[in-house]
Design a protein around this motif. Structure first.
Motif, short mmCIF file in Angstrom:
data_model
loop_
_atom_site.label_atom_id
_atom_site.label_comp_id
_atom_site.label_asym_id
_atom_site.label_seq_id
_atom_site.Cartn_x
_atom_site.Cartn_y
_atom_site.Cartn_z
N TYR A 44 -47.81 -43.44 -76.24
CA TYR A 44 -48.63 -42.66 -77.16
C TYR A 44 -48.74 -43.29 -78.53
O TYR A 44 -49.71 -43.08 -79.25
N ASP A 45 -47.75 -44.10 -78.92
CA ASP A 45 -47.81 -44.73 -80.23
C ASP A 45 -48.65 -46.01 -80.22
O ASP A 45 -48.70 -46.74 -81.21
N GLY A 46 -49.28 -46.31 -79.09
CA GLY A 46 -50.14 -47.49 -79.01
C GLY A 46 -49.40 -48.75 -78.60
O GLY A 46 -49.99 -49.83 -78.57
N SER A 47 -48.12 -48.67 -78.28
CA SER A 47 -47.35 -49.84 -77.88
C SER A 47 -47.47 -50.05 -76.37
O SER A 47 -47.81 -49.13 -75.63
N LEU A 48 -47.18 -51.29 -75.96
CA LEU A 48 -47.20 -51.64 -74.54
C LEU A 48 -45.82 -52.14 -74.13
O LEU A 48 -45.14 -52.83 -74.91
N HIS A 49 -45.43 -51.83 -72.91
CA HIS A 49 -44.17 -52.31 -72.36
C HIS A 49 -44.47 -52.93 -71.01
O HIS A 49 -45.24 -52.39 -70.21
N HIS A 50 -43.86 -54.10 -70.73
CA HIS A 50 -44.25 -54.88 -69.58
C HIS A 50 -43.09 -55.13 -68.61
O HIS A 50 -41.94 -55.26 -69.01
N TRP A 51 -43.45 -55.17 -67.37
CA TRP A 51 -42.63 -55.79 -66.34
C TRP A 51 -43.43 -57.01 -65.94
O TRP A 51 -44.42 -56.94 -65.24
N ASN A 52 -43.00 -58.17 -66.42
CA ASN A 52 -43.85 -59.35 -66.37
C ASN A 52 -44.10 -59.87 -64.96
O ASN A 52 -45.14 -60.43 -64.68
N THR A 53 -43.12 -59.74 -64.10
CA THR A 53 -43.30 -60.26 -62.76
C THR A 53 -42.43 -59.48 -61.79
O THR A 53 -41.38 -58.96 -62.18
N ALA A 54 -42.86 -59.42 -60.57
CA ALA A 54 -42.09 -58.68 -59.59
C ALA A 54 -40.81 -59.42 -59.20
O ALA A 54 -39.79 -58.82 -58.95
N PHE A 55 -40.88 -60.74 -59.14
CA PHE A 55 -39.73 -61.53 -58.72
C PHE A 55 -39.72 -62.90 -59.36
O PHE A 55 -38.72 -63.56 -59.39
N GLY A 56 -40.83 -63.31 -59.92
CA GLY A 56 -40.87 -64.55 -60.70
C GLY A 56 -40.73 -65.79 -59.86
O GLY A 56 -40.68 -65.77 -58.63
N GLY A 57 -40.68 -66.92 -60.54
CA GLY A 57 -40.44 -68.17 -59.86
C GLY A 57 -41.69 -68.87 -59.37
O GLY A 57 -42.81 -68.39 -59.53
#
Length: 295
Positions: free
Chosen positions: A268-281
């Motif tokens: 709601y404050d306009g910020s974003l939060h990420h899970w960048n990759t499911a497993f990476g690599g």
């Protein structure tokens, strides 16, 4: 004595096929809310053509040109069942895919910083950057019986040369193709560059719509369809030995594919939060090439 051509040799190896499929249980990057299961998939479909042409330099000595063509047409990586696509969640989606191809000596550990000296890229496709929309990957290249190398294989001289001629067209709507290859390492990128509503995209922060409603909270821009599907790998390249010192009978073609999947949650404050990759690599593949097969 001028170069006298000896018989030309060519072989198509069986395709290197490798399927990837995985389900990942995910949670909201900020809230921790269980979001269900995301399905990821990928497929490498690499085709190899190996060719050689030997020439008499003198009555007793020969020289040889060898060529390896690799075509990734039919390969793709993606997230075909997008888990969350609503006002405050986008993802997992394909943000970009980077891939490399290079040649090393047989038995060496894969390292794109250590390509086999003397094997250079003489043709690759696509060979220009900043392409989007409908992108064509075309190669026409061969060995000439007069003792040289040619880029355009003329019609009407069948038997005077061997080569490869491939052309594929792919749709990269809202994505952009970039080429970062060196003399011997093919390096391509396919990056998401537009959101679903046509706004430019450079990073996840570009998903924030500046026109927000105080009554409904964060509203993220939509995703393009390709980001929620399978993104094609469109590269192909031709490597050739530049000197006799590079004529190692056994070499290995290495392929490294790095897809980047992103899950983002807007607050709601306009910020974003990420899970960048499911497993990476990085997904790593290799194809052994034995030139004695042409003997």
């Amino acid at each position: 004595m001028s170069h006298v051509p000896l018989p030309m040799k060519s072989v198509n190896l069986p395709p290197l096929l490798s399927d990837f499929s995985q389900d990942v249980k995910a949670k909201g990057p900020h809230s921790g809310t269980a979001l269900g299961t995301q399905h990821f998939s990928g497929r490498l479909n690499a085709k190899f053509t190996v060719q050689s042409q030997e020439f008499l330099k003198t009555a007793k000595t020969t020289t040889e040109k060898r060529m390896i063509h690799v075509d990734l047409d039919g390969s793709e990586f993606g997230a075909p069942t997008n888990m969350k696509d609503q006002d405050d969640y986008r993802g997992f989606f394909v943000e970009w895919i980077h891939y490399k191809m290079w040649i090393q000596k047989h038995g060496e550990s894969p390292d794109p910083a250590k390509p086999l000296k003397g094997w250079d890229i003489l043709r690759e496709a696509p060979n220009t950057s900043n392409q989007t929309g409908s992108v064509t990957s075309s190669i026409s290249f061969g060995l000439d019986a007069s003792g040289g190398v040619m880029g355009d294989m003329p019609m009407g001289t069948v038997g005077a040369h061997i080569g490869v001629s491939n052309s594929h067209t792919h749709s990269l709507k809202d994505f952009t193709f970039m080429q970062h290859s060196t003399g011997s390492v093919l390096a391509h990128e396919i990056n998401m560059t537009m959101t679903g509503d046509g706004s430019p995209y450079k990073s996840a922060s570009d998903l924030i719509n500046p026109w927000q409603s105080p009554f409904v909270g964060i509203r993220l821009r939509s995703l393009p369809n390709l980001a929620k599907s399978n993104v094609p790998l469109i590269g192909q390249g031709v490597w050739m030995n530049e000197n006799d010192a590079a004529l190692t009978d056994k070499v290995t073609v290495h392929i490294a594919v790095t897809p980047h999947w992103l899950l983002t949650e807007g607050m709601y404050d306009g910020s974003l939060h990420h899970w960048n990759t499911a497993f990476g690599g990085t997904f790593k593949y290799k194809q052994e090439i034995d030139f004695t097969l042409l003997g």
